[in-house]
Design a protein around this motif. Structure first.
Motif, PDB file in Angstrom:
ATOM      1  N   MET A  17       0.946  -1.192   0.199  1.00 23.90           N
ATOM      2  CA  MET A  17       0.146   0.241   0.111  1.00 23.90           C
ATOM      3  C   MET A  17       0.864   1.319  -0.005  1.00 23.90           C
ATOM      4  O   MET A  17       0.481   2.113  -0.765  1.00 23.90           O
ATOM      5  CB  MET A  17      -1.040   0.102   1.213  1.00 23.90           C
ATOM      6  N   ILE A  18       2.055   1.465   0.762  1.00 27.26           N
ATOM      7  CA  ILE A  18       2.872   2.509   0.803  1.00 27.26           C
ATOM      8  C   ILE A  18       3.438   2.656  -0.476  1.00 27.26           C
ATOM      9  O   ILE A  18       3.488   3.641  -0.991  1.00 27.26           O
ATOM     10  CB  ILE A  18       3.899   2.167   1.865  1.00 27.26           C
ATOM     11  N   ASP A  19       3.826   1.517  -1.218  1.00 29.49           N
ATOM     12  CA  ASP A  19       4.649   1.606  -2.454  1.00 29.49           C
ATOM     13  C   ASP A  19       3.654   2.170  -3.614  1.00 29.49           C
ATOM     14  O   ASP A  19       3.872   2.927  -4.563  1.00 29.49           O
ATOM     15  CB  ASP A  19       4.915   0.211  -2.849  1.00 29.49           C
ATOM     16  N   ASP A  20       2.276   1.903  -3.277  1.00 26.69           N
ATOM     17  CA  ASP A  20       1.172   2.248  -4.300  1.00 26.69           C
ATOM     18  C   ASP A  20       0.542   3.787  -3.657  1.00 26.69           C
ATOM     19  O   ASP A  20      -0.324   4.284  -4.655  1.00 26.69           O
ATOM     20  CB  ASP A  20       0.061   1.457  -4.244  1.00 26.69           C
ATOM     21  N   GLY A  21       1.194   4.327  -2.822  1.00 31.31           N
ATOM     22  CA  GLY A  21       0.903   5.728  -2.571  1.00 31.31           C
ATOM     23  C   GLY A  21      -0.129   6.002  -1.264  1.00 31.31           C
ATOM     24  O   GLY A  21      -0.510   7.178  -0.831  1.00 31.31           O
ATOM     25  N   VAL A  22      -0.610   4.872  -0.638  1.00 23.83           N
ATOM     26  CA  VAL A  22      -1.328   5.136   0.543  1.00 23.83           C
ATOM     27  C   VAL A  22      -0.521   5.598   1.621  1.00 23.83           C
ATOM     28  O   VAL A  22       0.820   5.089   1.825  1.00 23.83           O
ATOM     29  CB  VAL A  22      -2.200   3.711   0.800  1.00 23.83           C
ATOM     30  N   GLU A  23      -0.867   6.597   2.292  1.00 24.85           N
ATOM     31  CA  GLU A  23       0.007   7.209   3.404  1.00 24.85           C
ATOM     32  C   GLU A  23      -0.309   6.161   4.698  1.00 24.85           C
ATOM     33  O   GLU A  23      -1.339   6.038   5.040  1.00 24.85           O
ATOM     34  CB  GLU A  23      -0.239   8.572   3.656  1.00 24.85           C
ATOM     35  N   VAL A  24       0.656   5.750   5.484  1.00 22.41           N
ATOM     36  CA  VAL A  24       0.614   4.832   6.549  1.00 22.41           C
ATOM     37  C   VAL A  24       1.317   5.474   7.687  1.00 22.41           C
ATOM     38  O   VAL A  24       2.609   5.843   7.468  1.00 22.41           O
ATOM     39  CB  VAL A  24       1.299   3.430   6.363  1.00 22.41           C
ATOM     40  N   TRP A  25       0.508   6.083   8.518  1.00 26.75           N
ATOM     41  CA  TRP A  25       0.931   6.398   9.879  1.00 26.75           C
ATOM     42  C   TRP A  25       0.722   5.565  10.949  1.00 26.75           C
ATOM     43  O   TRP A  25       0.037   4.591  11.013  1.00 26.75           O
ATOM     44  CB  TRP A  25       0.128   7.808  10.340  1.00 26.75           C
ATOM     45  N   ALA A  26       1.395   5.896  11.861  1.00 27.89           N
ATOM     46  CA  ALA A  26       1.138   4.545  13.411  1.00 27.89           C
ATOM     47  C   ALA A  26       1.380   5.727  14.444  1.00 27.89           C
ATOM     48  O   ALA A  26       2.356   6.561  14.516  1.00 27.89           O
ATOM     49  CB  ALA A  26       2.507   3.723  13.413  1.00 27.89           C
ATOM     50  N   CYS A  27       0.686   5.519  15.315  1.00 27.51           N
ATOM     51  CA  CYS A  27       0.365   6.223  16.551  1.00 27.51           C
ATOM     52  C   CYS A  27       1.806   5.943  17.543  1.00 27.51           C
ATOM     53  O   CYS A  27       1.997   4.845  17.879  1.00 27.51           O
ATOM     54  CB  CYS A  27      -0.649   5.953  17.504  1.00 27.51           C
ATOM     55  N   ARG A  28       2.583   6.919  17.765  1.00 26.87           N
ATOM     56  CA  ARG A  28       3.978   6.673  18.298  1.00 26.87           C
ATOM     57  C   ARG A  28       3.668   6.399  19.947  1.00 26.87           C
ATOM     58  O   ARG A  28       4.399   5.511  20.562  1.00 26.87           O
ATOM     59  CB  ARG A  28       4.756   8.092  18.398  1.00 26.87           C
ATOM     60  N   ALA A  29       2.717   7.027  20.649  1.00 27.48           N
ATOM     61  CA  ALA A  29       2.143   6.642  21.912  1.00 27.48           C
ATOM     62  C   ALA A  29       1.977   5.137  22.005  1.00 27.48           C
ATOM     63  O   ALA A  29       2.578   4.438  22.721  1.00 27.48           O
ATOM     64  CB  ALA A  29       1.190   7.647  22.438  1.00 27.48           C
ATOM     65  N   CYS A  30       1.211   4.614  21.257  1.00 31.13           N
ATOM     66  CA  CYS A  30       0.864   3.156  21.238  1.00 31.13           C
ATOM     67  C   CYS A  30       2.101   2.252  21.027  1.00 31.13           C
ATOM     68  O   CYS A  30       2.516   1.311  21.539  1.00 31.13           O
ATOM     69  CB  CYS A  30      -0.163   2.906  20.157  1.00 31.13           C
ATOM     70  N   ALA A  31       2.887   2.895  19.741  1.00 30.89           N
ATOM     71  CA  ALA A  31       3.895   2.092  19.370  1.00 30.89           C
ATOM     72  C   ALA A  31       5.081   1.841  20.455  1.00 30.89           C
ATOM     73  O   ALA A  31       5.762   0.983  20.517  1.00 30.89           O
ATOM     74  CB  ALA A  31       4.528   2.571  18.156  1.00 30.89           C
ATOM     75  N   ASP A  32       5.182   2.959  21.055  1.00 32.58           N
ATOM     76  CA  ASP A  32       6.205   3.094  22.206  1.00 32.58           C
ATOM     77  C   ASP A  32       5.698   2.113  23.291  1.00 32.58           C
ATOM     78  O   ASP A  32       6.678   1.320  23.813  1.00 32.58           O
ATOM     79  CB  ASP A  32       6.271   4.327  22.548  1.00 32.58           C
ATOM     80  N   ASN A  33       4.380   2.208  23.708  1.00 34.23           N
ATOM     81  CA  ASN A  33       3.960   1.255  24.654  1.00 34.23           C
ATOM     82  C   ASN A  33       4.305  -0.166  24.459  1.00 34.23           C
ATOM     83  O   ASN A  33       4.403  -1.013  25.075  1.00 34.23           O
ATOM     84  CB  ASN A  33       2.391   1.574  24.731  1.00 34.23           C
ATOM     85  N   TYR A  34       4.199  -0.496  23.084  1.00 33.49           N
ATOM     86  CA  TYR A  34       4.342  -1.822  22.647  1.00 33.49           C
ATOM     87  C   TYR A  34       5.715  -2.094  22.426  1.00 33.49           C
ATOM     88  O   TYR A  34       6.146  -3.431  22.024  1.00 33.49           O
ATOM     89  CB  TYR A  34       3.329  -2.425  21.490  1.00 33.49           C
ATOM     90  N   GLY A  35       6.502  -1.304  22.323  1.00 31.62           N
ATOM     91  CA  GLY A  35       8.099  -1.404  22.077  1.00 31.62           C
ATOM     92  C   GLY A  35       8.053  -1.566  20.425  1.00 31.62           C
ATOM     93  O   GLY A  35       9.133  -2.492  20.132  1.00 31.62           O
TER      94      GLY A  35
END
Length: 117
Positions: A67-85
């Protein structure tokens, strides 16, 4: 290149840890929406438990990269990602890892369309 109009911009909050929801709802709609021109701009936001699935399921990770390669912008929540490591893994996957609360609020205020899975 001109910025897509707000009324043609969609963001999708993907929070489910269920791979079936990822493949058969969130990803299918996000990817097709951009590929088929239903929306000019599509942003998929990994928020909460979906972060684990993105990093632990090879099929999910592969689809996100496609999806990223095809132009979909993919974001991730840093607070959540940090909580999960998982911040580094999500960045390596190609997601833009940032605190998403304020940007989501701004997108809503600007008139972006929104879906949640």
């Amino acid at each position: 290149m001109t910025e897509p109009s707000v009324d043609q911009s969609l963001f999708i909050i993907w929070s489910s840890s269920d791979p079936e929801v990822a493949h058969n709802l969130a990803f299918m709609y996000a990817h097709n929406s951009l590929a088929k021109g239903w929306w000019e701009r599509v942003r998929l936001i990994i928020w909460g438990p979906s972060a684990r699935l993105a990093c632990e399921d090879a099929g999910v990770a592969a689809k996100l990269r496609a999806m990223i390669d095809d132009g979909v912008e993919v974001w991730a929540c840093r607070a959540c990602a940090d909580n999960y490591g998982l911040s580094q893994q999500l960045e390596e996957l190609g997601a833009q890892v940032l605190y998403v609360g304020r940007p989501v609020t701004e997108m809503l205020g600007q008139g972006w369309r929104q879906l949640t899975f």
